[in-house]
Design a protein around this motif. Structure first.
Motif, PDB file in Angstrom:
ATOM      1  N   ILE A 162     -16.964  76.798   4.789  1.00  0.00           N
ATOM      2  CA  ILE A 162     -17.504  75.820   3.853  1.00  0.00           C
ATOM      3  C   ILE A 162     -18.294  74.821   4.688  1.00  0.00           C
ATOM      4  CG2 ILE A 162     -17.003  74.069   2.119  1.00  0.00           C
ATOM      5  CD1 ILE A 162     -14.405  75.537   1.541  1.00  0.00           C
ATOM      6  N   VAL A 163     -19.612  74.723   4.423  1.00  0.00           N
ATOM      7  CA  VAL A 163     -20.509  73.954   5.282  1.00  0.00           C
ATOM      8  C   VAL A 163     -21.398  73.065   4.425  1.00  0.00           C
ATOM      9  CG1 VAL A 163     -22.292  74.087   7.057  1.00  0.00           C
ATOM     10  CG2 VAL A 163     -20.525  75.868   6.939  1.00  0.00           C
ATOM     11  N   HIS A 164     -21.573  71.830   4.861  1.00  0.00           N
ATOM     12  CA  HIS A 164     -22.552  70.951   4.225  1.00  0.00           C
ATOM     13  C   HIS A 164     -23.784  70.895   5.120  1.00  0.00           C
ATOM     14  CE1 HIS A 164     -24.678  67.258   3.065  1.00  0.00           C
ATOM     15  NE2 HIS A 164     -24.170  67.486   1.852  1.00  0.00           N
ATOM     16  N   GLN A 165     -24.945  71.264   4.555  1.00  0.00           N
ATOM     17  CA  GLN A 165     -26.195  71.298   5.308  1.00  0.00           C
ATOM     18  C   GLN A 165     -27.144  70.230   4.777  1.00  0.00           C
ATOM     19  OE1 GLN A 165     -26.947  75.452   4.416  1.00  0.00           O
ATOM     20  NE2 GLN A 165     -26.851  75.914   6.589  1.00  0.00           N
ATOM     21  N   SER A 166     -27.862  69.590   5.696  1.00  0.00           N
ATOM     22  CA  SER A 166     -28.849  68.586   5.301  1.00  0.00           C
ATOM     23  C   SER A 166     -30.039  68.672   6.234  1.00  0.00           C
ATOM     24  CB  SER A 166     -28.240  67.181   5.337  1.00  0.00           C
ATOM     25  OG  SER A 166     -27.772  66.873   6.640  1.00  0.00           O
ATOM     26  N   ALA A 167     -31.177  68.150   5.777  1.00  0.00           N
ATOM     27  CA  ALA A 167     -32.399  68.187   6.569  1.00  0.00           C
ATOM     28  C   ALA A 167     -33.157  66.883   6.386  1.00  0.00           C
ATOM     29  CB  ALA A 167     -33.279  69.360   6.156  1.00  0.00           C
ATOM     30  N   SER A 168     -33.831  66.471   7.452  1.00  0.00           N
ATOM     31  CA  SER A 168     -34.739  65.333   7.364  1.00  0.00           C
ATOM     32  C   SER A 168     -36.126  65.823   7.739  1.00  0.00           C
ATOM     33  CB  SER A 168     -34.294  64.210   8.308  1.00  0.00           C
ATOM     34  OG  SER A 168     -34.277  64.651   9.650  1.00  0.00           O
ATOM     35  N   GLY A 169     -37.121  65.433   6.962  1.00  0.00           N
ATOM     36  CA  GLY A 169     -38.484  65.856   7.245  1.00  0.00           C
ATOM     37  C   GLY A 169     -38.838  67.210   6.693  1.00  0.00           C
ATOM     38  N   ASP A 170     -38.037  67.777   5.786  1.00  0.00           N
ATOM     39  CA  ASP A 170     -38.342  69.059   5.168  1.00  0.00           C
ATOM     40  C   ASP A 170     -38.012  68.966   3.682  1.00  0.00           C
ATOM     41  OD1 ASP A 170     -38.764  71.630   4.365  1.00  0.00           O
ATOM     42  OD2 ASP A 170     -37.517  72.571   5.887  1.00  0.00           O
ATOM     43  N   ALA A 171     -39.027  68.693   2.872  1.00  0.00           N
ATOM     44  CA  ALA A 171     -38.810  68.500   1.444  1.00  0.00           C
ATOM     45  C   ALA A 171     -38.385  69.777   0.740  1.00  0.00           C
ATOM     46  CB  ALA A 171     -40.095  67.960   0.803  1.00  0.00           C
ATOM     47  N   ARG A 172     -38.583  70.930   1.376  1.00  0.00           N
ATOM     48  CA  ARG A 172     -38.226  72.211   0.762  1.00  0.00           C
ATOM     49  C   ARG A 172     -36.741  72.494   0.848  1.00  0.00           C
ATOM     50  NH1 ARG A 172     -41.686  75.647   4.740  1.00  0.00           N
ATOM     51  NH2 ARG A 172     -40.509  74.216   6.067  1.00  0.00           N
ATOM     52  N   PHE A 173     -36.044  71.795   1.706  1.00  0.00           N
ATOM     53  CA  PHE A 173     -34.638  72.100   1.980  1.00  0.00           C
ATOM     54  C   PHE A 173     -33.742  71.356   0.998  1.00  0.00           C
ATOM     55  CE2 PHE A 173     -30.622  72.175   4.186  1.00  0.00           C
ATOM     56  CZ  PHE A 173     -30.630  73.388   4.859  1.00  0.00           C
ATOM     57  N   ASN A 174     -32.862  72.075   0.342  1.00  0.00           N
ATOM     58  CA  ASN A 174     -31.932  71.479  -0.610  1.00  0.00           C
ATOM     59  C   ASN A 174     -30.623  71.149   0.092  1.00  0.00           C
ATOM     60  OD1 ASN A 174     -33.697  71.821  -2.832  1.00  0.00           O
ATOM     61  ND2 ASN A 174     -33.078  73.971  -2.991  1.00  0.00           N
TER      62      ASN A 174
END
Length: 370
Positions: A36-48
């Protein structure tokens, strides 16, 4: 009467394997993991951003040269498998081998592809195998966090397998039609293989690994060469035309090389690995395409009883400049509940340079082997 006949039939069915076991050892093995993983991105509007339940994967999708091209994680590069290993004693120190191993996932079951599938002989002369297998070049297991979302081969610190760009010519994937030989000569280990192209055997791919065991230190080097082998098709996103410079259907030339040091003593394990890669494709439609670069991987693990604390660092430099350069770091804690069951958790961060996005993953999981 029918019950007696059924009992005799069942007993007879089990008697044959028991008799055959006198000189044959058949082992059913496997392992299954989920996270179970929480993923996040900064600088990539395509990433949910959000939580995922997955078996493997990483901080984002892809690795090194491909991480910036995708928006959400693909669940791959996981350790899940089920297989059968057969050892048949031929006498005089000679053993016949057979192995078949299948990928398995918690979402697709057995529909995710084959792993090892080979036969071979083992004896004082070494081991010879033929069939589908990994390349001697693969050193995926050097990463203490391999197979988890924190693994460097997906996050940007090593050449990645499968759909992440390098096919079977990477760390932890498989190639068809292989012939492989390995043996230990005192402190020296030799592992070489050839992977035949059935359409043109002059396009055979070659791989070799040479290791030196010096007390607590293993020093090794590996090299791989695949010119126009049909298993290089599509590597690094190259798109082949209908014709090319040698009328071959793939026309991708691949070179990879690595050196590594693996130190183990007491509760400590430290390893470092550097890779150099070049892939090029030339055809009448796209002209010459070439990608090259380096990866650098370092890991340190301290074991405290049944618990391992691991820190890994990775870097990928790509050429041409349009391809992403990547830095990555991961910290993980693995607790071995037994020699067959482990739980783990940690955090991984991938930074795609040249204005690219940053990806972060935090989570944990469980792996059960048998």
């Amino acid at each position: 009467m029918k019950k007696q006949i059924l009992a005799v039939a069942v007993a007879g069915a089990f008697a044959v394997p028991a008799f055959a076991a006198a000189d044959t050892n058949v082992t059913l093995f496997g392992q299954l993991q989920t996270q179970i993983v929480h993923q996040s991105a900064s600088g990539d509007a395509r990433f949910n951003d959000g939580f995922r339940v997955m078996d493997g994967g990483g901080t984002s999708t892809g690795s090194g040269s491909t991480a910036h091209l995708f928006s959400n994680n693909v669940d791959g590069a996981n350790p899940n498998r089920i297989g059968v290993m057969v050892n048949h004693d031929l006498g005089n120190g000679l053993t016949a081998l057979a192995k078949i191993e299948q990928n398995v996932t918690t979402t697709d079951g057995f529909n995710s592809g084959a792993r090892d599938a080979y036969v071979g002989l083992d004896g004082d002369f070494g081991r010879v195998t033929a069939g589908r297998m990994s390349s001697p070049y693969s050193t995926a297991g050097k990463d203490p966090l391999n197979g988890t979302f924190m693994q460097q081969r997906v996050n940007g610190g090593r050449l990645a397998p499968g759909g992440f760009g390098w096919g079977g010519f990477a760390n932890g994937s498989y190639l068809d039609r292989g012939l492989r030989y390995s043996n230990d000569f005192g402190m020296v280990n030799l592992d070489v293989a050839a992977f035949i192209d059935n359409s043109n055997d002059s396009d055979t791919a070659y791989a070799a690994k040479l290791g030196f065991d010096v007390g607590p230190v293993e020093i090794y080097g590996a090299y791989q060469r695949a010119d126009d082998n049909n298993q290089t098709s599509g590597i690094l996103g190259f798109v082949d035309g209908t014709t090319n410079d040698d009328d071959d259907a793939t026309a991708t030339k691949l070179r990879t090389a690595k050196i590594g040091v693996d130190f183990r003593q007491g509760p400590w394990r430290v390893n470092f690995e550097a890779e150099d890669f070049t892939a090029e494709n030339e055809n009448n439609i796209t002209g010459m395409q070439e990608r090259s670069g380096n990866t650098y991987f370092a890991a340190g693990t301290y074991s405290m009883g049944s618990t391992d604390f691991s820190l890994t660092l990775g870097h990928t430099s790509n050429d041409p400049a349009g391809q992403a350069n990547v830095d990555s770091v991961a910290f993980g804690v693995t607790h071995h509940m037994s020699n067959r069951v482990r739980v783990f958790g940690g955090v991984a961060h991938t930074d795609v340079k040249s204005g690219g996005p940053d990806y972060t993953a935090v989570g944990g999981g469980m792996r059960v082997s048998f």
